[in-house]
Scaffold this active site. Sequence first.
Site, PDB file in Angstrom:
ATOM      1  N   TYR A 159     -25.074  13.826  15.630  1.00 28.21           N
ATOM      2  CA  TYR A 159     -23.884  14.215  14.867  1.00 28.21           C
ATOM      3  C   TYR A 159     -22.646  14.012  15.730  1.00 28.21           C
ATOM      4  O   TYR A 159     -22.653  14.320  16.921  1.00 28.21           O
ATOM      5  CB  TYR A 159     -24.010  15.685  14.470  1.00 28.21           C
ATOM      6  CG  TYR A 159     -22.866  16.251  13.671  1.00 28.21           C
ATOM      7  CD1 TYR A 159     -22.827  16.123  12.289  1.00 28.21           C
ATOM      8  CD2 TYR A 159     -21.836  16.939  14.294  1.00 28.21           C
ATOM      9  CE1 TYR A 159     -21.786  16.662  11.545  1.00 28.21           C
ATOM     10  CE2 TYR A 159     -20.792  17.481  13.568  1.00 28.21           C
ATOM     11  CZ  TYR A 159     -20.769  17.342  12.190  1.00 28.21           C
ATOM     12  OH  TYR A 159     -19.736  17.876  11.463  1.00 28.21           O
ATOM     13  N   ARG A 167     -20.260  26.847  20.107  1.00 24.13           N
ATOM     14  CA  ARG A 167     -21.148  27.995  19.953  1.00 24.13           C
ATOM     15  C   ARG A 167     -22.597  27.491  19.993  1.00 24.13           C
ATOM     16  O   ARG A 167     -22.836  26.292  19.979  1.00 24.13           O
ATOM     17  CB  ARG A 167     -20.894  28.728  18.632  1.00 24.13           C
ATOM     18  CG  ARG A 167     -21.242  27.923  17.383  1.00 24.13           C
ATOM     19  CD  ARG A 167     -20.848  28.657  16.111  1.00 24.13           C
ATOM     20  NE  ARG A 167     -21.277  27.957  14.911  1.00 24.13           N
ATOM     21  CZ  ARG A 167     -20.645  26.920  14.364  1.00 24.13           C
ATOM     22  NH1 ARG A 167     -19.531  26.451  14.926  1.00 24.13           N
ATOM     23  NH2 ARG A 167     -21.098  26.355  13.255  1.00 24.13           N
ATOM     24  N   TYR A 210     -27.265  26.355   8.089  1.00 26.11           N
ATOM     25  CA  TYR A 210     -26.984  26.515   9.519  1.00 26.11           C
ATOM     26  C   TYR A 210     -25.932  27.569   9.840  1.00 26.11           C
ATOM     27  O   TYR A 210     -25.806  27.988  10.991  1.00 26.11           O
ATOM     28  CB  TYR A 210     -26.648  25.169  10.166  1.00 26.11           C
ATOM     29  CG  TYR A 210     -25.237  24.633  10.009  1.00 26.11           C
ATOM     30  CD1 TYR A 210     -24.528  24.176  11.124  1.00 26.11           C
ATOM     31  CD2 TYR A 210     -24.616  24.553   8.765  1.00 26.11           C
ATOM     32  CE1 TYR A 210     -23.250  23.655  10.990  1.00 26.11           C
ATOM     33  CE2 TYR A 210     -23.353  24.027   8.629  1.00 26.11           C
ATOM     34  CZ  TYR A 210     -22.665  23.587   9.744  1.00 26.11           C
ATOM     35  OH  TYR A 210     -21.400  23.071   9.615  1.00 26.11           O
ATOM     36  N   TYR A 217     -30.156  20.534  14.753  1.00 26.61           N
ATOM     37  CA  TYR A 217     -29.555  19.373  14.089  1.00 26.61           C
ATOM     38  C   TYR A 217     -30.631  18.318  13.829  1.00 26.61           C
ATOM     39  O   TYR A 217     -31.324  17.900  14.757  1.00 26.61           O
ATOM     40  CB  TYR A 217     -28.433  18.796  14.944  1.00 26.61           C
ATOM     41  CG  TYR A 217     -27.123  19.514  14.725  1.00 26.61           C
ATOM     42  CD1 TYR A 217     -26.148  18.982  13.875  1.00 26.61           C
ATOM     43  CD2 TYR A 217     -26.861  20.737  15.337  1.00 26.61           C
ATOM     44  CE1 TYR A 217     -24.949  19.652  13.652  1.00 26.61           C
ATOM     45  CE2 TYR A 217     -25.668  21.415  15.115  1.00 26.61           C
ATOM     46  CZ  TYR A 217     -24.721  20.862  14.271  1.00 26.61           C
ATOM     47  OH  TYR A 217     -23.545  21.531  14.046  1.00 26.61           O
ATOM     48  N   ASP A 251      -8.371  18.279   7.295  1.00 28.27           N
ATOM     49  CA  ASP A 251      -8.435  19.441   8.187  1.00 28.27           C
ATOM     50  C   ASP A 251      -7.871  19.143   9.571  1.00 28.27           C
ATOM     51  O   ASP A 251      -8.002  19.950  10.497  1.00 28.27           O
ATOM     52  CB  ASP A 251      -9.875  19.946   8.309  1.00 28.27           C
ATOM     53  CG  ASP A 251     -10.832  18.894   8.874  1.00 28.27           C
ATOM     54  OD1 ASP A 251     -10.380  17.770   9.182  1.00 28.27           O
ATOM     55  OD2 ASP A 251     -12.036  19.188   9.001  1.00 28.27           O
ATOM     56  N   LYS A 300     -23.680  23.779  19.474  1.00 30.62           N
ATOM     57  CA  LYS A 300     -22.642  23.133  18.665  1.00 30.62           C
ATOM     58  C   LYS A 300     -21.526  22.686  19.609  1.00 30.62           C
ATOM     59  O   LYS A 300     -20.645  23.445  19.974  1.00 30.62           O
ATOM     60  CB  LYS A 300     -22.118  24.116  17.610  1.00 30.62           C
ATOM     61  CG  LYS A 300     -20.916  23.613  16.801  1.00 30.62           C
ATOM     62  CD  LYS A 300     -21.269  22.438  15.914  1.00 30.62           C
ATOM     63  CE  LYS A 300     -20.139  22.145  14.919  1.00 30.62           C
ATOM     64  NZ  LYS A 300     -18.892  21.662  15.564  1.00 30.62           N
TER      65      LYS A 300
END
Length: 218
Positions: A94, A82, A178, A90, A104, A68
């Site tokens: 992405y 991580r 996930y 995936y 956010d 990630k």
Amino acid sequence: MAEIKDEGSAKGYAFPLRNPNVTLNERNFAAFTHRSAAAHPWHDLEIGPEAPTVFNCVVEISKGGKVKYELDKNSGLIKVDRVLYSSIVYPHNYGFIPRTICEDSDPMDVLVLMQEPVLTGSFLRARAIGLMPMIDQGEKDDKIIAVCADDPEFRHYRDIKELPPHRLAEIRRFFEDYKKNENKKVDVEAFLPAQAAIDAIKDSMDLYAAYIKAGLQR
């Protein structure tokens, strides 16, 4: 001036002799790093003239990856956040859309369907075909579903309803599962059509413009 001879040719090069005891102060260093700094992918990369329908996006995680990666907003570098706790990977490339911001305080997320994995840090043109509303641990974390605008196998898609049902099930299952092994709850709601995605991108572009304007006024 001290002359330094290039042994590979008869040509000499003259360089100023420098004092090894001289150190740069903060002002000198700041000016130097500003001139030599790499472009920040969130702020310096243009979103593109056809946005919000077709837009540039930066790939953080390659199709098939378990690591990630995410944008470090301060430096503009891509950092390792991580490694996924489960065996799933995936399903598609992405990343994020430059010059957008969401509730956010992060740029808008995008999942890009195309034939091949793309290297982390690359950018490509994508077309919005749908929106996946998502709640991550109680917080809104919607994802734009897009196709690569320059991939002959995917560029003809205009709306998420044109995708095979299995493809949508695959995407939904990935995001639902996930984080399960981290004991984190993710809820994926019904996919929305292309216009919802286009509207969401436009809203995030407007929020980004307001964010930059507020920063300049401080």
